[in-house]
Scaffold this motif. Structure first.
Motif, mmCIF file in Angstrom:
data_model
loop_
_atom_site.group_PDB
_atom_site.id
_atom_site.type_symbol
_atom_site.label_atom_id
_atom_site.label_comp_id
_atom_site.label_asym_id
_atom_site.label_seq_id
_atom_site.Cartn_x
_atom_site.Cartn_y
_atom_site.Cartn_z
ATOM 1 N N UNK A 20 25.961 16.411 0.377
ATOM 2 C CA UNK A 20 25.654 15.926 -0.967
ATOM 3 C C UNK A 20 25.911 14.426 -1.081
ATOM 4 N N UNK A 21 26.977 13.963 -0.434
ATOM 5 C CA UNK A 21 27.239 12.526 -0.451
ATOM 6 C C UNK A 21 26.145 11.779 0.312
ATOM 7 N N UNK A 22 25.755 12.319 1.461
ATOM 8 C CA UNK A 22 24.725 11.679 2.277
ATOM 9 C C UNK A 22 23.396 11.610 1.527
ATOM 10 N N UNK A 23 23.094 12.639 0.729
ATOM 11 C CA UNK A 23 21.841 12.673 -0.021
ATOM 12 C C UNK A 23 21.890 11.837 -1.296
ATOM 13 N N UNK A 24 23.049 11.255 -1.593
ATOM 14 C CA UNK A 24 23.161 10.411 -2.772
ATOM 15 C C UNK A 24 23.482 11.152 -4.046
ATOM 16 N N UNK A 25 23.854 12.426 -3.926
ATOM 17 C CA UNK A 25 24.212 13.190 -5.114
ATOM 18 C C UNK A 25 25.636 12.874 -5.562
ATOM 19 N N UNK A 26 26.448 12.364 -4.649
ATOM 20 C CA UNK A 26 27.797 11.882 -4.946
ATOM 21 C C UNK A 26 27.838 10.395 -4.610
ATOM 22 N N UNK A 27 28.697 9.646 -5.267
ATOM 23 C CA UNK A 27 28.821 8.235 -4.896
ATOM 24 C C UNK A 27 29.449 8.119 -3.506
ATOM 25 N N UNK A 28 29.217 7.026 -2.797
ATOM 26 C CA UNK A 28 29.792 6.860 -1.454
ATOM 27 C C UNK A 28 31.316 6.938 -1.500
ATOM 28 N N UNK A 29 31.859 7.615 -0.511
ATOM 29 C CA UNK A 29 33.323 7.731 -0.417
ATOM 30 C C UNK A 29 33.874 6.588 0.425
ATOM 31 N N UNK A 53 23.791 20.912 -12.798
ATOM 32 C CA UNK A 53 22.391 20.545 -13.019
ATOM 33 C C UNK A 53 21.429 21.445 -12.245
ATOM 34 N N UNK A 54 21.868 21.969 -11.105
ATOM 35 C CA UNK A 54 20.970 22.757 -10.256
ATOM 36 C C UNK A 54 20.403 23.983 -10.970
ATOM 37 N N UNK A 55 21.230 24.870 -11.564
ATOM 38 C CA UNK A 55 20.643 26.028 -12.258
ATOM 39 C C UNK A 55 19.888 25.652 -13.528
ATOM 40 N N UNK A 56 20.153 24.481 -14.055
ATOM 41 C CA UNK A 56 19.487 24.053 -15.290
ATOM 42 C C UNK A 56 18.111 23.461 -15.016
ATOM 43 N N UNK A 57 17.999 22.669 -13.946
ATOM 44 C CA UNK A 57 16.756 21.926 -13.702
ATOM 45 C C UNK A 57 16.150 22.165 -12.327
ATOM 46 N N UNK A 58 16.848 22.882 -11.445
ATOM 47 C CA UNK A 58 16.379 23.054 -10.086
ATOM 48 C C UNK A 58 17.011 22.022 -9.169
ATOM 49 N N UNK A 59 17.063 22.351 -7.889
ATOM 50 C CA UNK A 59 17.769 21.497 -6.933
ATOM 51 C C UNK A 59 17.140 20.112 -6.837
ATOM 52 N N UNK A 60 15.806 20.049 -6.752
ATOM 53 C CA UNK A 60 15.134 18.756 -6.569
ATOM 54 C C UNK A 60 15.364 17.833 -7.760
ATOM 55 N N UNK A 62 17.746 18.085 -10.047
ATOM 56 C CA UNK A 62 19.178 17.769 -10.139
ATOM 57 C C UNK A 62 19.519 16.623 -9.199
ATOM 58 N N UNK A 63 19.007 16.683 -7.977
ATOM 59 C CA UNK A 63 19.238 15.596 -7.040
ATOM 60 C C UNK A 63 18.630 14.293 -7.517
ATOM 61 N N UNK A 64 17.429 14.386 -8.112
ATOM 62 C CA UNK A 64 16.785 13.181 -8.635
ATOM 63 C C UNK A 64 17.584 12.537 -9.754
ATOM 64 N N UNK A 65 18.176 13.360 -10.599
ATOM 65 C CA UNK A 65 18.996 12.834 -11.694
ATOM 66 C C UNK A 65 20.205 12.091 -11.133
ATOM 67 N N UNK A 66 20.892 12.703 -10.173
ATOM 68 C CA UNK A 66 22.071 12.065 -9.602
ATOM 69 C C UNK A 66 21.701 10.806 -8.822
ATOM 70 N N UNK A 67 20.576 10.841 -8.101
ATOM 71 C CA UNK A 67 20.118 9.643 -7.389
ATOM 72 C C UNK A 67 19.860 8.508 -8.362
ATOM 73 N N UNK A 68 19.227 8.825 -9.488
ATOM 74 C CA UNK A 68 18.930 7.793 -10.479
ATOM 75 C C UNK A 68 20.221 7.203 -11.054
ATOM 76 N N UNK A 69 21.197 8.059 -11.331
ATOM 77 C CA UNK A 69 22.476 7.571 -11.851
ATOM 78 C C UNK A 69 23.119 6.616 -10.855
ATOM 79 N N UNK A 70 23.089 6.982 -9.582
ATOM 80 C CA UNK A 70 23.739 6.148 -8.566
ATOM 81 C C UNK A 70 22.932 4.903 -8.224
ATOM 82 N N UNK A 71 21.650 4.895 -8.631
ATOM 83 C CA UNK A 71 20.845 3.677 -8.520
ATOM 84 C C UNK A 71 20.992 2.803 -9.765
ATOM 85 N N UNK A 72 21.894 3.219 -10.658
ATOM 86 C CA UNK A 72 22.093 2.524 -11.934
ATOM 87 C C UNK A 72 20.816 2.475 -12.761
ATOM 88 N N UNK A 73 20.032 3.552 -12.674
ATOM 89 C CA UNK A 73 18.796 3.666 -13.445
ATOM 90 C C UNK A 73 18.944 4.852 -14.396
#
Length: 229
Positions: A20-29, A53-60, A62-73
């Motif tokens: 999850x960290x590697x995929x950008x779903x978590x911030x870098x450790x 987020x996964x059961x609410x919106x689906x895995x893809x 959910x990952x997109x939401x977290x990626x956007x947050x970590x891109x400061x978007x």
């Protein structure tokens, strides 16, 4: 915190946390001098948000939401959230439309739409789909039109139109053709409407579960946004 500390809370593997960290779903450790990952409560909050987020919106998504947050978007993240709510609303509207159609399915066959029935082109136009889509429904066993003995062309009766309209509605609701074929076949038989009622009840339960999951995810995502530096 170690990867195992984050994993233990959710019953997942430490490798999943690292992925999850590697995929950008978590911030870098950060890392120790020997290269071991060091996680904080911020990472724990991010993991809670993502897994909610996964059961609410689906895995893809959910990952997109977290990626956007970590891109400061944050705008992109919120747009994905909004689209999920829009889809849920459309699904609810589709479900209500199907429920309204039950009356037409249980009161017997309607009058013939025309003396000679409907052609495949006329039915496709009525539903705003292609003739190829109608033929796909026929191959799946959903529609069983008779053939004009003189021309060999398909002829759709009022019952066929009813089945096609129901199929169109259920397809919009995301149901696969195999499931729709079972529902339509049972609707054609005595007492077959019970299957349709069960389908709608299951569908309603899924929508309710997803809606509640969206509420839970919103709270955890908001908590994570507040925890970020």
């Amino acid at each position: 915190m170690r990867p195992a500390d984050l994993a233990r809370e959710h019953g997942i593997s430490t490798q999943a946390v690292r992925n999850y960290e590697q995929d950008g779903f978590l911030p870098p450790a950060s890392r120790t001098a020997s290269g071991y990952r060091i996680y904080t409560q911020v990472h724990a909050s991010a993991l809670r948000a993502f897994l909610a987020l996964v059961p609410a919106y689906g895995h893809a998504t959910a990952g997109g939401i977290m990626n956007a947050v970590h891109d400061d978007d944050l705008g992109r993240a919120l747009t994905l959230v909004d689209r999920g709510h829009e889809q849920l609303l459309r699904d609810r509207e589709t479900l209500n439309t199907v429920r309204k159609a039950i009356g037409h399915l249980t009161t017997g066959a309607a009058p013939e739409p025309a003396a000679t029935g409907w052609s495949i082109g006329e039915l496709a136009h009525r539903l705003d789909v292609t003739a190829a889509t109608i033929r796909a429904w026929e191959r799946a066993g959903i529609l069983v039109p008779r053939r004009n003995p003189a021309t060999g062309y398909r002829v759709f009766t009022a019952a066929d139109v009813r089945d096609a309209e129901l199929t169109h509605l259920l397809r919009r609701g995301g149901y696969p053709l195999e499931h729709i074929a079972t529902v339509v076949e049972q609707v054609r038989t005595a007492g077959g409407t019970e299957s349709l009622v069960d389908t709608l009840e299951t569908w309603q339960e899924k929508l309710t579960t997803r809606g509640v999951a969206m509420l839970d995810a919103a709270g955890l995502l908001s908590a994570y946004l507040r925890s970020r530096p």
